[in-house]
Scaffold this motif. Structure first.
Motif, PDB file in Angstrom:
ATOM      1  N   LEU A 108      14.343   3.546   3.249  1.00  0.00           N
ATOM      2  CA  LEU A 108      13.474   2.965   2.040  1.00  0.00           C
ATOM      3  C   LEU A 108      12.763   4.258   0.972  1.00  0.00           C
ATOM      4  O   LEU A 108      13.226   4.027  -0.210  1.00  0.00           O
ATOM      5  CB  LEU A 108      12.194   2.073   2.725  1.00  0.00           C
ATOM      6  CG  LEU A 108      12.087   1.835   3.011  1.00  0.00           C
ATOM      7  CD1 LEU A 108      11.354   0.398   4.306  1.00  0.00           C
ATOM      8  CD2 LEU A 108      12.883  -0.252   2.108  1.00  0.00           C
ATOM      9  N   ALA A 109      12.071   5.098   1.706  1.00  0.00           N
ATOM     10  CA  ALA A 109      11.873   6.663   1.390  1.00  0.00           C
ATOM     11  C   ALA A 109      13.243   6.893   0.344  1.00  0.00           C
ATOM     12  O   ALA A 109      13.152   7.554  -1.201  1.00  0.00           O
ATOM     13  CB  ALA A 109      11.315   8.151   2.112  1.00  0.00           C
ATOM     14  N   SER A 110      14.512   7.228   0.545  1.00  0.00           N
ATOM     15  CA  SER A 110      15.318   7.483  -0.446  1.00  0.00           C
ATOM     16  C   SER A 110      16.483   6.391  -0.816  1.00  0.00           C
ATOM     17  O   SER A 110      17.326   7.090  -1.669  1.00  0.00           O
ATOM     18  CB  SER A 110      16.103   7.950   0.891  1.00  0.00           C
ATOM     19  OG  SER A 110      17.258   7.068   1.870  1.00  0.00           O
ATOM     20  N   ARG A 111      16.442   5.121  -0.885  1.00  0.00           N
ATOM     21  CA  ARG A 111      16.858   4.069  -1.196  1.00  0.00           C
ATOM     22  C   ARG A 111      18.265   4.317  -1.507  1.00  0.00           C
ATOM     23  O   ARG A 111      19.229   4.398  -2.521  1.00  0.00           O
ATOM     24  CB  ARG A 111      15.946   3.933  -2.119  1.00  0.00           C
ATOM     25  CG  ARG A 111      14.503   3.058  -2.467  1.00  0.00           C
ATOM     26  CD  ARG A 111      14.225   3.205  -3.634  1.00  0.00           C
ATOM     27  NE  ARG A 111      14.214   3.732  -4.640  1.00  0.00           N
ATOM     28  CZ  ARG A 111      12.576   5.444  -4.686  1.00  0.00           C
ATOM     29  NH1 ARG A 111      12.207   4.957  -3.844  1.00  0.00           N
ATOM     30  NH2 ARG A 111      13.119   6.157  -5.561  1.00  0.00           N
ATOM     31  N   PRO A 112      19.425   4.491  -0.415  1.00  0.00           N
ATOM     32  CA  PRO A 112      20.874   4.433  -0.120  1.00  0.00           C
ATOM     33  C   PRO A 112      20.961   2.958  -1.315  1.00  0.00           C
ATOM     34  O   PRO A 112      20.308   1.841  -0.791  1.00  0.00           O
ATOM     35  CB  PRO A 112      21.014   5.185   0.903  1.00  0.00           C
ATOM     36  CG  PRO A 112      20.240   4.600   1.514  1.00  0.00           C
ATOM     37  CD  PRO A 112      18.674   4.179   0.933  1.00  0.00           C
ATOM     38  N   ASP A 188      22.811   8.680   4.128  1.00  0.00           N
ATOM     39  CA  ASP A 188      22.724   8.520   2.885  1.00  0.00           C
ATOM     40  C   ASP A 188      23.399  10.086   2.476  1.00  0.00           C
ATOM     41  O   ASP A 188      23.132  11.286   2.553  1.00  0.00           O
ATOM     42  CB  ASP A 188      21.224   8.602   2.577  1.00  0.00           C
ATOM     43  CG  ASP A 188      20.332   9.050   1.010  1.00  0.00           C
ATOM     44  OD1 ASP A 188      21.316   8.476   0.473  1.00  0.00           O
ATOM     45  OD2 ASP A 188      19.388   9.153   1.340  1.00  0.00           O
ATOM     46  N   THR A 189      24.376   9.453   1.907  1.00  0.00           N
ATOM     47  CA  THR A 189      26.113  10.606   1.775  1.00  0.00           C
ATOM     48  C   THR A 189      24.966  11.518   0.357  1.00  0.00           C
ATOM     49  O   THR A 189      25.414  12.260   0.437  1.00  0.00           O
ATOM     50  CB  THR A 189      26.870  10.337   1.582  1.00  0.00           C
ATOM     51  OG1 THR A 189      26.826   8.884   0.466  1.00  0.00           O
ATOM     52  CG2 THR A 189      27.638   9.700   2.670  1.00  0.00           C
ATOM     53  N   ARG A 190      24.329  10.509  -0.471  1.00  0.00           N
ATOM     54  CA  ARG A 190      23.684  11.537  -1.821  1.00  0.00           C
ATOM     55  C   ARG A 190      22.394  13.369  -0.601  1.00  0.00           C
ATOM     56  O   ARG A 190      23.289  14.001  -1.405  1.00  0.00           O
ATOM     57  CB  ARG A 190      23.234  10.726  -2.600  1.00  0.00           C
ATOM     58  CG  ARG A 190      23.798   9.917  -2.877  1.00  0.00           C
ATOM     59  CD  ARG A 190      22.897   8.812  -4.017  1.00  0.00           C
ATOM     60  NE  ARG A 190      21.766   8.147  -3.089  1.00  0.00           N
ATOM     61  CZ  ARG A 190      20.837   7.662  -3.510  1.00  0.00           C
ATOM     62  NH1 ARG A 190      20.314   7.477  -5.042  1.00  0.00           N
ATOM     63  NH2 ARG A 190      19.821   7.597  -2.630  1.00  0.00           N
ATOM     64  N   LEU A 191      22.284  12.564   0.188  1.00  0.00           N
ATOM     65  CA  LEU A 191      21.313  13.646   1.119  1.00  0.00           C
ATOM     66  C   LEU A 191      22.677  14.525   1.268  1.00  0.00           C
ATOM     67  O   LEU A 191      22.378  15.788   0.899  1.00  0.00           O
ATOM     68  CB  LEU A 191      20.244  13.301   1.899  1.00  0.00           C
ATOM     69  CG  LEU A 191      19.496  14.213   2.166  1.00  0.00           C
ATOM     70  CD1 LEU A 191      18.676  15.302   1.514  1.00  0.00           C
ATOM     71  CD2 LEU A 191      19.411  13.683   3.669  1.00  0.00           C
ATOM     72  N   VAL A 192      23.566  14.348   1.942  1.00  0.00           N
ATOM     73  CA  VAL A 192      25.092  15.839   2.188  1.00  0.00           C
ATOM     74  C   VAL A 192      24.973  16.375   1.241  1.00  0.00           C
ATOM     75  O   VAL A 192      25.047  17.579   1.820  1.00  0.00           O
ATOM     76  CB  VAL A 192      24.988  14.625   3.046  1.00  0.00           C
ATOM     77  CG1 VAL A 192      25.891  15.857   4.188  1.00  0.00           C
ATOM     78  CG2 VAL A 192      24.351  13.688   4.813  1.00  0.00           C
ATOM     79  N   GLN A 193      25.303  15.511   0.275  1.00  0.00           N
ATOM     80  CA  GLN A 193      25.819  16.809  -0.766  1.00  0.00           C
ATOM     81  C   GLN A 193      25.000  17.267  -0.917  1.00  0.00           C
ATOM     82  O   GLN A 193      25.332  18.508  -2.012  1.00  0.00           O
ATOM     83  CB  GLN A 193      26.073  15.243  -1.784  1.00  0.00           C
ATOM     84  CG  GLN A 193      27.640  14.543  -1.011  1.00  0.00           C
ATOM     85  CD  GLN A 193      28.043  12.987  -2.053  1.00  0.00           C
ATOM     86  OE1 GLN A 193      27.391  12.637  -3.424  1.00  0.00           O
ATOM     87  NE2 GLN A 193      29.343  12.164  -1.752  1.00  0.00           N
TER      88      GLN A 193
END
Length: 208
Positions: A108-112, A188-193
């Motif tokens: 919920l904090a990262s909202r993927p 949350d692939t955005r975080l990995v990127q």
């Protein structure tokens, strides 16, 4: 290419995780009974497959789960037990399910994207892992019991006892604390990127 996360963004994310954790843990505690029964049901099926257990039935009793266990015919015969003999083994699945609200708070904090699907998938995985931990806890207790003749109830070898103890440790310490983080990063692939971008930029600065 995703932008490198700034310290302010990281601090804001940490605050969101804390805020959502308060909400998620409160909801998890309020839903203790259904969450515990779901993990206990899975644990009962594992016990019926992995242990000399003919039937394992979990029920909610006084704020925790009580397993009513009927041992298989071989174990009953060896221990001179009646066919109607039922063992009652208590367990508290909250020790194995506390990773669920932690995972939901991170999500919920990262909202993927597709957060609802990811939340349901992650919850299913964490509940299955919690079932392994609960089954291991019950198996450890069964392994410590003696039958009516005074002999150990289950003729388990050292390897089986060690495996049950390991499953209990993993189920209460590793699965609920480490797996939620792993699932969140995977979902949350955005975080990995962004982390990859940050690392590449750091390497380029060092090389220059």
């Amino acid at each position: 290419m995703s932008a490198v996360p700034r310290p302010r963004e990281i601090a804001a994310f940490a605050l969101r995780v804390i805020g959502w954790s308060v909400v998620a843990f409160a909801l998890w505690y309020a839903a203790t009974q259904p969450v515990s029964i779901a993990a206990a049901w899975g644990a009962a099926r594992i016990l019926e497959i992995a242990e000399p257990v003919e039937r394992a039935h979990p029920s909610w009793r006084a704020g925790s789960v009580l397993f009513e266990i009927t041992m298989d015919a071989t174990t009953r015969y060896r221990n001179r037990m009646s066919a109607a003999a039922v063992l009652e083994i208590p367990a508290d699945p909250r020790k194995q399910t506390y990773g669920l609200p932690f995972f939901l708070a991170l999500l919920l904090a990262s909202r993927p994207r597709r957060i609802a699907v990811k939340a349901l998938g992650g919850a299913a995985i964490l509940t299955a892992l919690a079932a392994i931990g609960v089954a291991s806890e019950v198996a450890v207790q069964l392994g410590a019991l003696a039958g009516p003749t005074g002999a150990p109830l289950i003729a388990a070898g050292a390897a089986s006892r060690t495996l049950a103890a390991l499953g209990f440790q993993l189920g209460t310490l590793i699965f609920p604390s480490v797996v939620p983080m792993m699932l969140w990063v995977a979902m949350d692939t955005r975080l990995v990127q962004r982390i990859g971008t940050s690392l590449r930029a750091r390497r380029e600065e060092i090389a220059a």
